[in-house]
Design a protein around this motif. Structure first.
Motif, PDB file in Angstrom:
ATOM      1  N   ASN A   1       0.847  -1.192   0.000  1.00 32.56           N
ATOM      2  CA  ASN A   1       0.000   0.000   0.000  1.00 32.56           C
ATOM      3  C   ASN A   1       0.884   1.243   0.000  1.00 32.56           C
ATOM      4  O   ASN A   1       0.805   2.065  -0.906  1.00 32.56           O
ATOM      5  N   CYS A   2       1.741   1.368   0.995  1.00 36.76           N
ATOM      6  CA  CYS A   2       2.724   2.449   1.030  1.00 36.76           C
ATOM      7  C   CYS A   2       3.721   2.237  -0.110  1.00 36.76           C
ATOM      8  O   CYS A   2       4.140   1.115  -0.393  1.00 36.76           O
ATOM      9  N   SER A   3       4.114   3.318  -0.769  1.00 36.97           N
ATOM     10  CA  SER A   3       5.019   3.205  -1.917  1.00 36.97           C
ATOM     11  C   SER A   3       6.491   3.237  -1.519  1.00 36.97           C
ATOM     12  O   SER A   3       7.360   3.167  -2.384  1.00 36.97           O
ATOM     13  N   GLY A   4       6.783   3.325  -0.225  1.00 38.40           N
ATOM     14  CA  GLY A   4       8.168   3.480   0.199  1.00 38.40           C
ATOM     15  C   GLY A   4       9.048   2.278  -0.085  1.00 38.40           C
ATOM     16  O   GLY A   4      10.206   2.427  -0.424  1.00 38.40           O
ATOM     17  N   CYS A   5       8.531   1.067   0.054  1.00 38.98           N
ATOM     18  CA  CYS A   5       9.313  -0.157  -0.143  1.00 38.98           C
ATOM     19  C   CYS A   5       8.719  -0.984  -1.281  1.00 38.98           C
ATOM     20  O   CYS A   5       7.505  -0.982  -1.489  1.00 38.98           O
ATOM     21  N   GLN A   6       9.588  -1.703  -1.989  1.00 33.21           N
ATOM     22  CA  GLN A   6       9.148  -2.584  -3.065  1.00 33.21           C
ATOM     23  C   GLN A   6       9.559  -4.045  -2.860  1.00 33.21           C
ATOM     24  O   GLN A   6       8.960  -4.946  -3.443  1.00 33.21           O
ATOM     25  N   PHE A   7      10.595  -4.302  -2.031  1.00 33.29           N
ATOM     26  CA  PHE A   7      11.249  -5.616  -2.047  1.00 33.29           C
ATOM     27  C   PHE A   7      11.198  -6.379  -0.731  1.00 33.29           C
ATOM     28  O   PHE A   7      11.976  -7.298  -0.519  1.00 33.29           O
ATOM     29  N   GLN A   8      10.286  -6.065   0.165  1.00 37.73           N
ATOM     30  CA  GLN A   8      10.308  -6.732   1.465  1.00 37.73           C
ATOM     31  C   GLN A   8      10.056  -8.235   1.366  1.00 37.73           C
ATOM     32  O   GLN A   8      10.422  -8.983   2.277  1.00 37.73           O
ATOM     33  N   MET A   9       9.457  -8.687   0.279  1.00 37.92           N
ATOM     34  CA  MET A   9       9.189 -10.126   0.121  1.00 37.92           C
ATOM     35  C   MET A   9      10.411 -10.892  -0.363  1.00 37.92           C
ATOM     36  O   MET A   9      10.393 -12.126  -0.437  1.00 37.92           O
ATOM     37  N   LEU A  10      11.504 -10.196  -0.692  1.00 39.21           N
ATOM     38  CA  LEU A  10      12.687 -10.813  -1.274  1.00 39.21           C
ATOM     39  C   LEU A  10      13.793 -11.038  -0.251  1.00 39.21           C
ATOM     40  O   LEU A  10      13.986 -10.216   0.661  1.00 39.21           O
ATOM     41  N   ASP A  11      14.533 -12.123  -0.421  1.00 31.96           N
ATOM     42  CA  ASP A  11      15.749 -12.335   0.352  1.00 31.96           C
ATOM     43  C   ASP A  11      16.726 -11.195   0.074  1.00 31.96           C
ATOM     44  O   ASP A  11      16.803 -10.690  -1.060  1.00 31.96           O
ATOM     45  N   TYR A  12      17.487 -10.784   1.085  1.00 30.10           N
ATOM     46  CA  TYR A  12      18.336  -9.605   0.901  1.00 30.10           C
ATOM     47  C   TYR A  12      19.419  -9.832  -0.153  1.00 30.10           C
ATOM     48  O   TYR A  12      19.750  -8.922  -0.919  1.00 30.10           O
ATOM     49  N   ALA A  13      19.965 -11.045  -0.221  1.00 29.39           N
ATOM     50  CA  ALA A  13      20.974 -11.330  -1.247  1.00 29.39           C
ATOM     51  C   ALA A  13      20.392 -11.140  -2.645  1.00 29.39           C
ATOM     52  O   ALA A  13      21.078 -10.660  -3.557  1.00 29.39           O
TER      53      ALA A  13
END
Length: 546
Positions: free
Chosen positions: A159-171
Motif C-alpha cells: 500500500n505504502c510506496s516506500g518499499c518494493q522488495f520486502q518479500m525478497l531475500d536480501y541477497a
C-alpha cells in the motif's frame, strides 16, 4: 491493495533501448510505431534526465525488443495478431517476466505482447491486476519462487510506496540492484560496451531494517477549504503518513520499520500530538523526523556514563565498548542534528540533506578511501596531493578523506549554509584550514578557485544531486583534466550519462582541453535503502594519457 499509475506508453514495435521518451505535458509519449515514410521518422534523442518515466520506458522497450527477437526466432518473421486489450477496469491475470530498474514488475498476458507495469511484484509471480499499461496491483495468484511474504515486516507493504522488495531475500535484492547499475550504463552512457567494465557486486547495508535516520510524514488540510477567505480547521485527526504510489490520498501510517528506533518513536510522538492538536490546522503540513545523537566516551567497556545535560528523559540509550550514544528525534527544520561516522562527527541543519542510512556510511567512506588514490601509479607519475570535493555539502568526503592529501583538500558547494556547517565540522574533527578548507561557490565555477592545483596531482570527487552534472561543469572538468575522478551518485542513470561524457571526452560536441578523456576503472553500487528499488553508484575514472 495499492495502485501503480505511471505515465508511460509503449507500442508493439519498440524503439532501440536507448531511446528517450518525450517530455510529459498531459500527453502520452511517442511510443515507436514506424512511419511509412522514413523522411518523417522522428529523430531519437539520447536519454538525458534519468527520470522514473525515462528509466521505465527504456526497460519496457528492451523487453519488447527481446520478446520480438525471441518470437521471430521461434515463429519466423510473420507477426502474430495482437490480442485486444481488456476494457478499462477489467481484472485480469498476468505473469511477471522481468523487474524494471524502478522496482516495478513488467508483466505480460498470455497471447499478447503488451507490457503491464505492476508494482509490488517480482519475476515469476502470476498476479491479478486492473488497468492497461500502468496497472493496479490487486493480489498474487501464484507466487514466484523468489517470493516469501513471511519476510514482510510492515503491515502497509503493497500500500505504502516506500518499499518494493520486502518479500525478497536480501541477497536477491543486492543482485537486482547490481543489474540496475548494469542497465543504467547500457541505456544511458551511450558507450561501446567494451569501454564499460563489469559492474562489481553491490555492497549491502549492515542494517536492512531500522536504518533510516530521516522521515517526512505529512497530512492534508481539511477538504473543501476555499483558496481565499476564512478556512475551517480539521474536525478530526486526518490521515498522517505517506502517499501511496502515484495517488494523492495520504495513507495513515502508525509505524515504519525501516526507520531507526529514535525516528519511529518520533513518529509515534507526532501522531499523539496531532491527535490532540488537529483542530489548530487549517492547512496540511509535512513533519520532519531526524535522528540526533549525543555521544559520551567510556573509560572502559563497563563504564556507565551520565546522561548529558539537556538530554530528554525519553532519549534512547545505545551502548558500545567505547561510548554511549543518546538518540533523540528532531522535528525542527532549523535545529542542528549530529551524526557520527566512525570517529568523525558531523553536524547539519536538521532539515538539510545528509545521507539517511548511517549504518552504511563507515564501509562506504572506507571504500572511497581505498579507491580515491590510484592502486598502482606509474613510476614516473607525480604523487596525488590534492582533493577537490565538488558538491561537498557539509563536508562528508572532504573531511573523511583529508588525511590522504598532503597538499590539502577543498570542498566547494553553492549553499553557503552548508559550507558554514562544513567549516564547523572540520573544526570539530580537529582539521586545520591548511589541511581542509571550504568555499561557497557555484560548482560550474569551482575550477577558477583551484587554479593553483596541478591537475596531475589532483583527484576530484563528485556527488551531485539526482539530476547529475550540467554541461558547463563537465566541460570545465574536462578542461581542468584532473588525474582521477570518483563519481558518487544517488541516481545511477544520470551518473552513467555523465560518465559517458567523460569517457568520450566531449560535451555537446565541444572537446575538452587537448582531447582529454577518461577510462572507467570500476563501477559499484551501494545499498543505502534496503527493501527499496534505489541504489547509489560509485564510478572511479582515470585520465587517459597519450
Amino acid at each position: 491493495m495499492a495502485t501503480g499509475q505511471t505515465t508511460v506508453d509503449v507500442g508493439a514495435t519498440p524503439q532501440a533501448p536507448q531511446a528517450s521518451t518525450q517530455k510529459q505535458h498531459g500527453k502520452r509519449p511517442f511510443h515507436g510505431h514506424q512511419r511509412k515514410n522514413a523522411k518523417h521518422r522522428r529523430k531519437e534523442k539520447p536519454p538525458q534526465e534519468g527520470s522514473h518515466e525515462e528509466v521505465l520506458l527504456a526497460d519496457i522497450q528492451a523487453l519488447l525488443a527481446s520478446s520480438k527477437i525471441s518470437d521471430e526466432a521461434e515463429n519466423g518473421a510473420v507477426e502474430a495478431e495482437a490480442a485486444p486489450l481488456p476494457e478499462q477496469g477489467t481484472e485480469i491475470e498476468v505473469e511477471v517476466v522481468e523487474l524494471s530498474s524502478t522496482g516495478d514488475g513488467l508483466a505480460k498476458r498470455k497471447g499478447s505482447d503488451h507490457i503491464y507495469v505492476v508494482p509490488f511484484s517480482i519475476p515469476g509471480d502470476t498476479v491479478r491486476i486492473k488497468g492497461w499499461t500502468a496497472a493496479d496491483f490487486i493480489s498474487v495468484v501464484k507466487p514466484s519462487e523468489l517470493r516469501d511474504d513471511s519476510r514482510v515486516q510492515c503491515p502497509y507493504f503493497a500500500n505504502c510506496s516506500g518499499c518494493q522488495f520486502q518479500m525478497l531475500d536480501y541477497a536477491e535484492q543486492l543482485k537486482i540492484k547490481k543489474n540496475i547499475v548494469v542497465k543504467a550504463y547500457r541505456n544511458f552512457s551511450q558507450l561501446d560496451p567494451n569501454l564499460v567494465p563489469e559492474v562489481l557486486d553491490t555492497i549491502g547495508s549492515p542494517l536492512q531494517y531500522g536504518y533510516r535516520t530521516k522521515l517526512t510524514p505529512h497530512f492534508d488540510g481539511p477538504k473543501g477549504n476555499p483558496r481565499r477567505g476564512p478556512k475551517k480547521s480539521h474536525e478530526s485527526m486526518p490521515p498522517f503518513g505517506f502517499t501511496p504510489k502515484n495517488t494523492r490520498q495520504v495513507l495513515d501510517i502508525e509505524d515504519c520499520p525501516i526507520a531507526t528506533e529514535a525516528v519511529r518513536k518520533g513518529l509515534a510522538d507526532e501522531r499523539a500530538r496531532l491527535a490532540v492538536e488537529y483542530g489548530k490546522y487549517t492547512k496540511g503540513a509535512t513533519i520532519l523526523l531526524r535522528e540526533n545523537t549525543k555521544r559520551v566516551p567510556k573509560s572502559s567497556p563497563t563504564d556507565v556514563p551520565e546522561v548529558p545535560e539537556n538530554t530528554p528523559a525519553t532519549a534512547l540509550r545505545v551502548e558500545s565498548d567505547t561510548h554511549t550514544d543518546f538518540k533523540t528525534c528532531i522535528t525542527d527544520q532549523n535545529a542542528t542534528s549530529t551524526e557520527y561516522i566512525d570517529s568523525f562527527v558531523f553536524t547539519n541543519p536538521a532539515g538539510a540533506f545528509f545521507q539517511n542510512n548511517n549504518s552504511i556510511l563507515p564501509p562506504f567512506t572506507a571504500y572511497i578511501r581505498e579507491h580515491i588514490l590510484p592502486p598502482s601509479p606509474p613510476a614516473d607519475a607525480k604523487p596525488i596531493r590534492y582533493l577537490i570535493d565538488a558538491y561537498s555539502g557539509s563536508g562528508l568526503f572532504t573531511i573523511t578523506q583529508s588525511a590522504l592529501f598532503p597538499g590539502g583538500s577543498i570542498g566547494i558547494d553553492i549553499a553557503e549554509k552548508s559550507i558554514a556547517y562544513a567549516r564547523r565540522n572540520a573544526a570539530l574533527n580537529g582539521l586545520q584550514e591548511a589541511q581542509c578548507r571550504f568555499l561557497a561557490a557555484d560548482a560550474p565555477e569551482l575550477f577558477k578557485s583551484v587554479s593553483a592545483y596541478d591537475p596531475d596531482e589532483t583527484v576530484v570527487v563528485l556527488d551531485p544531486p539526482r539530476k547529475g552534472c550540467d554541461a558547463s561543469f563537465l566541460r570545465q572538468l574536462l578542461q581542468f583534466a584532473p588525474r582521477r575522478v570518483v563519481y558518487v551518485s544517488c541516481n545511477v542513470h544520470t551518473q552513467a550519462r555523465d560518465v559517458g561524457v567523460l569517457v568520450r571526452g566531449e560535451v555537446e560536441g565541444v572537446e575538452g582541453k587537448k582531447g582529454v578523456r577518461y577510462a572507467i576503472e570500476s563501477i559499484r553500487g551501494f545499498d543505502f535503502f534496503p527493501q527499496t528499488g534505489h541504489v547509489e553508484g560509485v564510478a572511479v575514472l582515470n585520465r587517459v594519457d597519450a
